[in-house]
Motif scaffolding. Structure first.
Motif, mmCIF file in Angstrom:
data_model
loop_
_atom_site.group_PDB
_atom_site.id
_atom_site.type_symbol
_atom_site.label_atom_id
_atom_site.label_comp_id
_atom_site.label_asym_id
_atom_site.label_seq_id
_atom_site.Cartn_x
_atom_site.Cartn_y
_atom_site.Cartn_z
ATOM 1 N N THR A 25 62.268 91.984 16.686
ATOM 2 C CA THR A 25 60.996 92.022 15.957
ATOM 3 C C THR A 25 59.902 91.279 16.705
ATOM 4 N N LYS A 26 58.672 91.762 16.500
ATOM 5 C CA LYS A 26 57.514 90.990 16.982
ATOM 6 C C LYS A 26 57.277 89.941 15.911
ATOM 7 N N GLN A 27 57.465 88.672 16.269
ATOM 8 C CA GLN A 27 57.379 87.654 15.234
ATOM 9 C C GLN A 27 56.087 86.871 15.353
ATOM 10 N N THR A 28 55.639 86.384 14.217
ATOM 11 C CA THR A 28 54.618 85.350 14.250
ATOM 12 C C THR A 28 55.326 84.122 14.812
ATOM 13 N N HIS A 29 54.589 83.161 15.344
ATOM 14 C CA HIS A 29 55.290 81.997 15.877
ATOM 15 C C HIS A 29 55.711 81.062 14.747
ATOM 16 N N PHE A 30 56.981 80.744 14.729
ATOM 17 C CA PHE A 30 57.489 79.743 13.790
ATOM 18 C C PHE A 30 58.005 78.564 14.612
ATOM 19 N N ASN A 56 67.087 94.610 4.725
ATOM 20 C CA ASN A 56 66.822 95.961 4.219
ATOM 21 C C ASN A 56 67.723 96.993 4.903
ATOM 22 N N GLY A 57 68.976 96.637 5.105
ATOM 23 C CA GLY A 57 69.935 97.555 5.700
ATOM 24 C C GLY A 57 69.765 97.752 7.200
ATOM 25 N N ARG A 58 68.862 97.043 7.820
ATOM 26 C CA ARG A 58 68.642 97.207 9.277
ATOM 27 C C ARG A 58 69.074 95.941 10.015
ATOM 28 N N ASN A 59 69.624 96.142 11.203
ATOM 29 C CA ASN A 59 69.913 94.987 12.062
ATOM 30 C C ASN A 59 68.633 94.550 12.748
ATOM 31 N N VAL A 60 68.316 93.290 12.605
ATOM 32 C CA VAL A 60 67.083 92.760 13.187
ATOM 33 C C VAL A 60 67.456 91.530 14.009
ATOM 34 N N SER A 61 66.736 91.345 15.115
ATOM 35 C CA SER A 61 67.017 90.186 15.957
ATOM 36 C C SER A 61 65.758 89.325 16.049
ATOM 37 N N LEU A 62 65.916 88.036 15.789
ATOM 38 C CA LEU A 62 64.769 87.118 15.790
ATOM 39 C C LEU A 62 64.996 86.058 16.862
ATOM 40 N N THR A 63 63.929 85.600 17.461
ATOM 41 C CA THR A 63 64.095 84.524 18.447
ATOM 42 C C THR A 63 63.359 83.277 17.961
ATOM 43 N N THR A 64 63.895 82.140 18.344
ATOM 44 C CA THR A 64 63.305 80.878 17.904
ATOM 45 C C THR A 64 63.735 79.759 18.846
ATOM 46 N N GLU A 65 62.900 78.722 18.914
ATOM 47 C CA GLU A 65 63.293 77.579 19.758
ATOM 48 C C GLU A 65 64.239 76.653 19.006
#
Ligand code: FDA
Length: 404
Positions: free
Chosen positions: A6-11, A156-165
């Motif tokens: 995913t294109k994430q906002t920065h967290f 929502n039934g989808r595989n999603v990949s998130l990145t974080t420090e």
């Protein structure tokens, strides 16, 4: 199912679990101007807070100190409690309209007696701070990635990949799987090579099977104030007889210190000496039957149940020295060998968890894995019954928020 990066906002960090620890961490991060994303498998945050204390949430204990916590490193929780005290918990909730009333033994509940008020404090503050909570989002894996971590989730039934420090593992323990409990916290720890202190159900009812079981079953529903002990600890509170064994606060407390195969001991009359009482009574009323005498100290039902262990059909004057000694031993040192416990379906907490040796007590960051934090029940810090476990969850959430 396809995987999306995913294109994430920065967290500043991603928190796994919108329970007591994760929610407190998100709110405290908000005070510090840090943005976090909270991932929660359930459809709503704070599921265990909502059912806690019978729906009333015993949110802290006035007497909480390191002494009421079990861990392989008994000093480990001290730093977190020095950073976030019981007074901090009380004033935090007071600021948001929750005043506490002490039920018993320092146990603080909201005056409203509504656990949902506690959850609303957190959801309201997360909204105010713009902290995102993604409910219905199950984390399946966490791996190392460039500059931090990659988190795999099903949303929502989808595989999603998130990145974080930075990742905060506040995914709780194993009790009550039907409420969303998973072993994710332990799995992540193992994956990153961190030691786990052996886990087991704690604050859990104990079962009696075999020839003794009918004796307990006949007393089902009876509650007695007792002292329950073993060679490690002793508690004075009620025990409750059930058709499968023993429950009630004193049993839940001792269960955290009990190991399969061991006995527990019960003083059924902790503040009086039964032999002295009998001797005093027989001076004035020697003809009184033991059964009637016992019925004055306990319920009739319990006195009758004791009859198959005592010479209840004798009068007090005729009791021999040996019989008096046996009565004393039975009442003050009632010996029970539980067959087992009711397991994670009925346990309030999990004993053991991510080893204290692996974490900095000051920051709760994994010593070997910078950026990976563990808080709440998945850590090897287990409190007594009575608001202690939430105090640890709030304190550990606060500490982590300072360090992400
Ligand atoms: P908690 O379990 O609260 O939160 C973890 C969250 O992570 C859960 O919401 C879970 O769904 C989520 N999660 C797990 N795996 C996930 C995954 N793979 N992906 C995404 N999310 C995931 N204590 C006390 O002090 N006073 C009390 O009155 C009570 N009463 C009480 C009653 C009952 C019936 C129980 C079972 C427990 C209590 N407790 C209690 C204990 C208390 O509830 C417990 O210690 C805290 O909730 C622990 O807080 P955590 O945030 O660590 O875990």
């Amino acid at each position: 199912m396809s995987t999306n990066l995913t294109k994430q906002t920065h967290f500043d960090a991603i928190i796994i679990g919108a329970g007591a620890c994760g929610l407190m961490c998100a709110v405290q991060a908000g005070y510090l101007g840090k943005r976090v994303l909270v991932l929660e498998k359930n459809e709503q945050p704070g599921a265990k807070i909502l059912i806690s204390g019978g729906g009333r949430c015993n949110y802290t204990n006035l007497y909480a100190s390191a002494q009421q916590f079990i861990s392989q490193n008994e000093h480990f929780c001290k730093s977190a409690f020095a950073q976030w005290s019981v007074e901090d918990t009380i004033s935090f909730f007071e600021t948001y309209g929750i005043t506490g009333h002490e039920k018993t033994l320092g146990q603080l509940f909201p005056v409203s007696n509504k656990a949902k008020d506690v959850v609303q404090v957190f959801t309201g503050l997360c909204e105010d701070f713009g902290q995102e909570i993604w409910c219905g989002t199950e984390v399946t894996d966490v791996i190392s990635a460039d500059n931090g971590f990659e988190i795999s989730v099903i949303r929502n039934g989808r595989n999603v990949s998130l990145t974080t420090e930075k990742v905060v593992v506040a995914a709780g323990g194993l009790p009550i799987p039907k409420m969303g409990a998973t072993d994710l916290g332990l799995r992540i720890a193992r994956k990153f090579g961190l030691k786990i202190t052996e886990t087991a159900p704690a604050l859990v009812p104990l079962t009696i099977t075999g020839k003794d079981q009918p004796w307990y079953e006949q007393l089902s529903g009876n509650s007695i104030f007792c002292r329950v002990w073993n060679d490690r600890i002793s508690f004075e509170e009620n025990i409750l007889f059930t058709h499968w064994g023993l429950s009630g606060p004193a049993i839940l407390q001792i269960s955290s210190y009990w190991r399969p195969g061991e006995f527990i001991y019960i003083d059924l009359l902790p503040h009086q000496d039964i032999v002295d009482l009998i001797q005093q009574e027989r001076e004035v009323n020697g003809k009184k039957m033991l059964l009637n005498f016992m019925s004055g100290l306990f319920t009739r039902k319990f006195a009758e149940a004791l009859s198959d262990k005592l010479p209840s059909d004798k009068n007090l004057a005729s009791l021999t020295k040996t019989e008096l000694e046996n009565i004393g031993a039975l009442i003050h040192e009632f010996k029970v060998k539980p067959a087992g416990d009711k397991g994670y379906d009925k346990a309030e907490v999990m004993r053991g968890g991510v080893s204290a040796d692996e974490l900095s007590s000051k920051t709760l960051e994994a010593k070997k894995v910078p950026g990976l934090f563990f808080g709440g029940e998945c850590v090897d810090v287990t409190g007594w019954l009575g608001g202690y476990n939430f105090q640890w969850a709030w304190a550990s959430g606060f500490v982590i928020a300072q360090n992400i």
